[in-house]
Design an enzyme around this catalytic site. Structure first.
Site, mmCIF file in Angstrom:
data_model
loop_
_atom_site.group_PDB
_atom_site.id
_atom_site.type_symbol
_atom_site.label_atom_id
_atom_site.label_comp_id
_atom_site.label_asym_id
_atom_site.label_seq_id
_atom_site.Cartn_x
_atom_site.Cartn_y
_atom_site.Cartn_z
ATOM 1 N N ASP A 153 0.828 -1.216 0.000
ATOM 2 C CA ASP A 153 0.000 0.000 0.000
ATOM 3 C C ASP A 153 0.862 1.267 0.000
ATOM 4 O O ASP A 153 2.040 1.230 0.360
ATOM 5 C CB ASP A 153 -0.861 0.047 1.272
ATOM 6 C CG ASP A 153 -2.015 -0.938 1.227
ATOM 7 O OD1 ASP A 153 -2.049 -1.789 0.327
ATOM 8 O OD2 ASP A 153 -2.885 -0.835 2.113
ATOM 9 N N HIS A 155 3.925 -1.937 3.218
ATOM 10 C CA HIS A 155 3.915 -0.597 2.611
ATOM 11 C C HIS A 155 5.255 -0.409 1.912
ATOM 12 O O HIS A 155 6.296 -0.381 2.574
ATOM 13 C CB HIS A 155 3.712 0.473 3.688
ATOM 14 C CG HIS A 155 2.390 0.331 4.395
ATOM 15 N ND1 HIS A 155 2.188 -0.569 5.408
ATOM 16 C CD2 HIS A 155 1.205 0.967 4.189
ATOM 17 C CE1 HIS A 155 0.923 -0.476 5.820
ATOM 18 N NE2 HIS A 155 0.309 0.442 5.096
HETATM 19 NI NI NI Z 1 -2.506 3.164 3.406
#
Ligand code: NI
Length: 222
Positions: free
Chosen positions: A48, A189
């Protein structure tokens, strides 16, 4: 009489060993096929908040291992990393939407929420020629109204690495290896170097354990 009896005994043993041999043979074959194709552990790694400065390195490492992942992109980051987005598509990764500016969609007006999603879809489509079908709402925040109004498949996760909190390669690796199981969706991430290093280490370990890496659309039954 004796001759007849001995032939009968001989035939009995022949039949017995024949049965034993075939049972052993067929069982062996079944086991072999079960371990190679009937059952395969699958896992999806997802990234993400990118694309970012470490995304290219991640794409290189995934390509070396022939592993596919799912990327949920922030619309505002796309322009600066157009080449990486094109490469994601080329390399067979799934590209999903993570809103334009990482907005909590439950805390804004529905018109704004839809705009956050639509603008990001358009930016991705301008590069890949394909409209994303999967949305990961920031912070995992969604409600019934959003589900009804946004015509995309919402995707959350089952293993949270907490990579954005710890920034520790060993803690990320340990957290995943402790919890991972067949069918999991792991959240990373790719805007942090530590996350990318940990993800590559996890990929190597799970490959050694026989896991197959798939994109989220291959795990989710719609
Ligand atoms: Ni996010």
């Amino acid at each position: 009489m004796y001759k007849k009896l001995s032939i009968t005994i001989l035939c009995f043993w022949c039949a017995f060993f024949t049965v034993v041999y075939f049972e052993k043979y067929s069982t062996g074959k079944e086991l072999a096929s079960a371990s190679t194709s009937v059952y395969e552990k699958k896992v999806a790694i997802t990234f993400d908040d990118g694309p970012g400065r470490y995304t290219k390195k991640l794409l290189d490492e995934l390509k070396k291992r022939n592993v596919r992942a799912s990327f949920f992109l922030i619309g505002e980051n796309i322009e600066k990393y157009r080449d990486d987005v094109a490469r994601m598509k080329e390399d067979g990764h799934l590209i999903g939407n993570h809103t334009l500016s990482h907005t909590n969609l439950c805390r804004c007006d529905l018109v704004i929420a839809k705009n956050e999603v639509d603008m990001t879809n358009q930016k991705i489509c301008d590069i890949t020629g394909e409209m994303p079908r999967y949305l990961r709402p920031p912070c995992g925040a969604y409600n019934d109204r959003l589900l009804r109004s946004i015509d995309m498949q919402f995707v959350l996760w089952t293993v949270d690495t907490d990579d954005w909190k710890t920034h520790s390669v060993s803690m990320i690796v340990n957290e995943v290896m402790k919890n991972v199981k067949d069918g999991d969706i792991i959240l990373f991430h790719d805007i942090y170097d530590t996350s990318v290093v940990a993800a590559v280490e996890i990929v190597d370990r799970l490959l050694r354990q026989g896991y197959k890496f798939v994109t989220v659309d291959e795990l989710i039954i719609e």
